[in-house]
Design a protein around this motif. Sequence first.
Motif, PDB file in Angstrom:
ATOM      1  N   VAL A  69       0.839  -1.207   0.000  1.00 21.08           N
ATOM      2  CA  VAL A  69       0.000   0.000   0.000  1.00 21.08           C
ATOM      3  C   VAL A  69       0.870   1.252   0.000  1.00 21.08           C
ATOM      4  N   GLU A  70       1.918   1.246   0.822  1.00 21.43           N
ATOM      5  CA  GLU A  70       2.792   2.423   0.917  1.00 21.43           C
ATOM      6  C   GLU A  70       3.478   2.722  -0.411  1.00 21.43           C
ATOM      7  N   ILE A  71       4.067   1.701  -1.039  1.00 23.90           N
ATOM      8  CA  ILE A  71       4.797   1.909  -2.296  1.00 23.90           C
ATOM      9  C   ILE A  71       3.854   2.376  -3.396  1.00 23.90           C
ATOM     10  N   SER A  72       2.690   1.729  -3.524  1.00 21.19           N
ATOM     11  CA  SER A  72       1.758   2.115  -4.586  1.00 21.19           C
ATOM     12  C   SER A  72       1.239   3.533  -4.379  1.00 21.19           C
ATOM     13  N   MET A  73       1.019   3.931  -3.116  1.00 22.68           N
ATOM     14  CA  MET A  73       0.576   5.296  -2.841  1.00 22.68           C
ATOM     15  C   MET A  73       1.658   6.306  -3.216  1.00 22.68           C
ATOM     16  N   ILE A  74       2.898   6.030  -2.836  1.00 19.16           N
ATOM     17  CA  ILE A  74       3.989   6.946  -3.174  1.00 19.16           C
ATOM     18  C   ILE A  74       4.090   7.104  -4.684  1.00 19.16           C
ATOM     19  N   GLN A  75       4.032   5.982  -5.403  1.00 21.43           N
ATOM     20  CA  GLN A  75       4.190   6.034  -6.852  1.00 21.43           C
ATOM     21  C   GLN A  75       3.069   6.836  -7.510  1.00 21.43           C
ATOM     22  N   HIS A  76       1.838   6.544  -7.133  1.00 19.88           N
ATOM     23  CA  HIS A  76       0.736   7.208  -7.820  1.00 19.88           C
ATOM     24  C   HIS A  76       0.585   8.661  -7.389  1.00 19.88           C
ATOM     25  N   LEU A  77       0.833   8.951  -6.124  1.00 21.50           N
ATOM     26  CA  LEU A  77       0.661  10.323  -5.658  1.00 21.50           C
ATOM     27  C   LEU A  77       1.752  11.253  -6.183  1.00 21.50           C
ATOM     28  N   THR A  78       2.768  10.698  -6.841  1.00 19.51           N
ATOM     29  CA  THR A  78       3.745  11.538  -7.532  1.00 19.51           C
ATOM     30  C   THR A  78       3.046  12.396  -8.581  1.00 19.51           C
ATOM     31  N   LEU A  79       2.062  11.823  -9.254  1.00 24.90           N
ATOM     32  CA  LEU A  79       1.287  12.592 -10.231  1.00 24.90           C
ATOM     33  C   LEU A  79       0.441  13.658  -9.541  1.00 24.90           C
ATOM     34  N   VAL A  80      -0.175  13.301  -8.425  1.00 26.22           N
ATOM     35  CA  VAL A  80      -1.078  14.227  -7.744  1.00 26.22           C
ATOM     36  C   VAL A  80      -0.315  15.394  -7.126  1.00 26.22           C
ATOM     37  N   VAL A  81       0.764  15.084  -6.412  1.00 25.84           N
ATOM     38  CA  VAL A  81       1.512  16.103  -5.684  1.00 25.84           C
ATOM     39  C   VAL A  81       2.416  16.899  -6.614  1.00 25.84           C
ATOM     40  N   GLY A  82       2.987  16.235  -7.633  1.00 26.91           N
ATOM     41  CA  GLY A  82       3.773  16.958  -8.628  1.00 26.91           C
ATOM     42  C   GLY A  82       5.258  16.739  -8.558  1.00 26.91           C
ATOM     43  N   TYR A  83       5.809  16.458  -7.377  1.00 27.35           N
ATOM     44  CA  TYR A  83       7.239  16.256  -7.219  1.00 27.35           C
ATOM     45  C   TYR A  83       7.475  14.882  -6.578  1.00 27.35           C
ATOM     46  N   PRO A  84       8.396  14.083  -7.094  1.00 31.83           N
ATOM     47  CA  PRO A  84       8.678  12.792  -6.461  1.00 31.83           C
ATOM     48  C   PRO A  84       9.083  12.914  -5.000  1.00 31.83           C
ATOM     49  N   SER A  85       9.959  13.870  -4.683  1.00 31.13           N
ATOM     50  CA  SER A  85      10.407  14.028  -3.299  1.00 31.13           C
ATOM     51  C   SER A  85       9.251  14.456  -2.397  1.00 31.13           C
ATOM     52  N   ARG A  86       8.372  15.318  -2.916  1.00 39.95           N
ATOM     53  CA  ARG A  86       7.225  15.750  -2.122  1.00 39.95           C
ATOM     54  C   ARG A  86       6.225  14.608  -1.952  1.00 39.95           C
ATOM     55  N   ALA A  87       6.076  13.777  -2.973  1.00 40.21           N
ATOM     56  CA  ALA A  87       5.170  12.633  -2.874  1.00 40.21           C
ATOM     57  C   ALA A  87       5.634  11.672  -1.786  1.00 40.21           C
ATOM     58  N   ILE A  88       6.944  11.430  -1.714  1.00 36.30           N
ATOM     59  CA  ILE A  88       7.482  10.559  -0.664  1.00 36.30           C
ATOM     60  C   ILE A  88       7.213  11.168   0.709  1.00 36.30           C
ATOM     61  N   THR A  89       7.480  12.463   0.840  1.00 38.35           N
ATOM     62  CA  THR A  89       7.282  13.136   2.127  1.00 38.35           C
ATOM     63  C   THR A  89       5.824  13.097   2.563  1.00 38.35           C
ATOM     64  N   VAL A  90       4.925  13.467   1.664  1.00 39.40           N
ATOM     65  CA  VAL A  90       3.499  13.514   1.989  1.00 39.40           C
ATOM     66  C   VAL A  90       2.965  12.124   2.323  1.00 39.40           C
ATOM     67  N   THR A  91       3.329  11.142   1.501  1.00 38.71           N
ATOM     68  CA  THR A  91       2.797   9.798   1.706  1.00 38.71           C
ATOM     69  C   THR A  91       3.333   9.186   2.994  1.00 38.71           C
ATOM     70  N   LEU A  92       4.638   9.301   3.236  1.00 40.06           N
ATOM     71  CA  LEU A  92       5.205   8.722   4.454  1.00 40.06           C
ATOM     72  C   LEU A  92       4.656   9.423   5.695  1.00 40.06           C
ATOM     73  N   PHE A  93       4.508  10.740   5.623  1.00 45.63           N
ATOM     74  CA  PHE A  93       3.925  11.464   6.752  1.00 45.63           C
ATOM     75  C   PHE A  93       2.524  10.936   7.063  1.00 45.63           C
ATOM     76  N   ALA A  94       1.694  10.839   6.026  1.00 46.86           N
ATOM     77  CA  ALA A  94       0.307  10.428   6.229  1.00 46.86           C
ATOM     78  C   ALA A  94       0.205   8.986   6.679  1.00 46.86           C
ATOM     79  N   ILE A  95       0.984   8.100   6.068  1.00 48.84           N
ATOM     80  CA  ILE A  95       0.840   6.672   6.379  1.00 48.84           C
ATOM     81  C   ILE A  95       1.420   6.353   7.749  1.00 48.84           C
ATOM     82  N   LEU A  96       2.482   7.055   8.170  1.00 47.78           N
ATOM     83  CA  LEU A  96       3.053   6.807   9.494  1.00 47.78           C
ATOM     84  C   LEU A  96       2.198   7.435  10.588  1.00 47.78           C
TER      85      LEU A  96
END
Length: 502
Positions: A319-346
């Motif tokens: 779930v974590e990996i798939s969210m990070i990958q797909h939310l890259t499109l939503v958030v716009g930046y790969p680094s920001r997608a990792i930050t947002v997803t890890l923050f939310a999931i943790l």
Amino acid sequence: IGAGGGTDVLTALKYNVSRIEAIELNPATIRMVKEDFRDFAGDIYSHPSVEIRVGEGRSELRRSRKTYDLIQMTGVDTWASSSQGAYVLSENFLYTVEAFKEYFDHLNPDGVLSIVRARFAFPRETLRLCSLARQMFRENGVDDPQKHVIVVSEVTDLPNSYAGFLLKKTPWTKNEIQAIRRFCTNSGFEIVGGAGCRLKTPFSVLLVTDKPEEIYKKYPFDISPVTDNKPYFFKFHRWHQLRMDQPLSRMFGIDLGTRPGTGHESGIGILVILLLQAMILSVIFIVYPVFKSGNTLPHFGKFNTLVYFISIGLGFIFVEISMIQHLTLVVGYPSRAITVTLFAILIGSGLGSLSAGTAFLKTPLHRITFAGSAAALSCFVYALTLPSFSSAVLGLPAVLRSLMAIIWVLIPAWFMGFMFPVGIASLRGDTSSIVPWAWCVNGCSSVLGSIIAVMISIDLGFSYVLMAGASLYLIAVWSGRRLVKTSLGNVPNVMAHTDEQE
């Protein structure tokens, strides 16, 4: 899109384009062109005809209500790590069927989408652009895609030649084709596909065939169209192409001696190597020591504990990996997608773990059933609705997109957070010796799962990774119920689990 150092902007200024909108993802690049190298660059980003903006191309385009005569992308990526195949494993949402629809909708009636990419001796990058165009036209109900596309290429024997892909919203006219042909004759190019092509090339064949799927199957490289659900534009090799009869540097499709960009790299071999390393180390340091000293592990708890903690470990990381990958499109930046997803999931899973002992459900048996089923259901729903969610929020400002992404991830994360502490709490009395092993098995499965998740997403897409994660949580419900019942039935001094004891 991808203005970079300003080559395309400079070209547009040279030909007196009256209005230029330049989008660049990296603010440092814009700062260097506008400030550090301002004189050297001719101060092009301060020109009155130029509007330069920081942002991701598709989200910026989605928010724009304008239409354009030309949408230009010239090599929007880097080959810095491609000789080792690393770029193959990166998502790129600029080159997908959905992206082409976005570009098409933002063109004027005679507008053109222009993309410059490498051609190679065996075409792949530019050829995949043709397959994207075919699929986009098919879904838009447009016949004869070859009338809308022209591919021009350098006339050279070098392996790293470049090709220009030109997609016009309306069919190319005879006068336009003649003008392009004159340009090619005078500039060392030739038309190798689409309207006006007189050659039999992979480009011309793909654009006129009625059965493109057969070409996709037979072609030496995978040039089938990619989507937002599976946006690996640079993944051209197939799994069966991994060679075991080659030297070590090439058996997994990694040519360490090849100059970047020559197209010999595959990258998927990296995943195989990483998976083998993780499996070997896991067996040496976790599996073997535990089963060697069997007296530390009660017999009745082995199977259920193993299945349960492997399932929640794999499910969580899927779930974590798939969210990070797909939310890259939503958030716009790969680094920001990792930050947002890890923050939310943790945060979400942490709150779920915190509330596991005080939830309204009275027993671990009920908590495992409720939380696991809810996590599985939310993942299944997300797998079906991810494209709609992305489309709905892509045009919002960056802050709102990040906020929506956090809320999106928090919901399943809260349910997933229940599973680990409830499982650990079930290992009591004589079964408490399993706790360190259960912890290690869970961590080990997370490491393996991160690699397996990328493998699944590359071939099948993010939605399948989410559905696999949902299935694993259902397996965890089944094994967790057995674990609780077995633990209570075999340990006499374990009383009923009440809220006070939790």
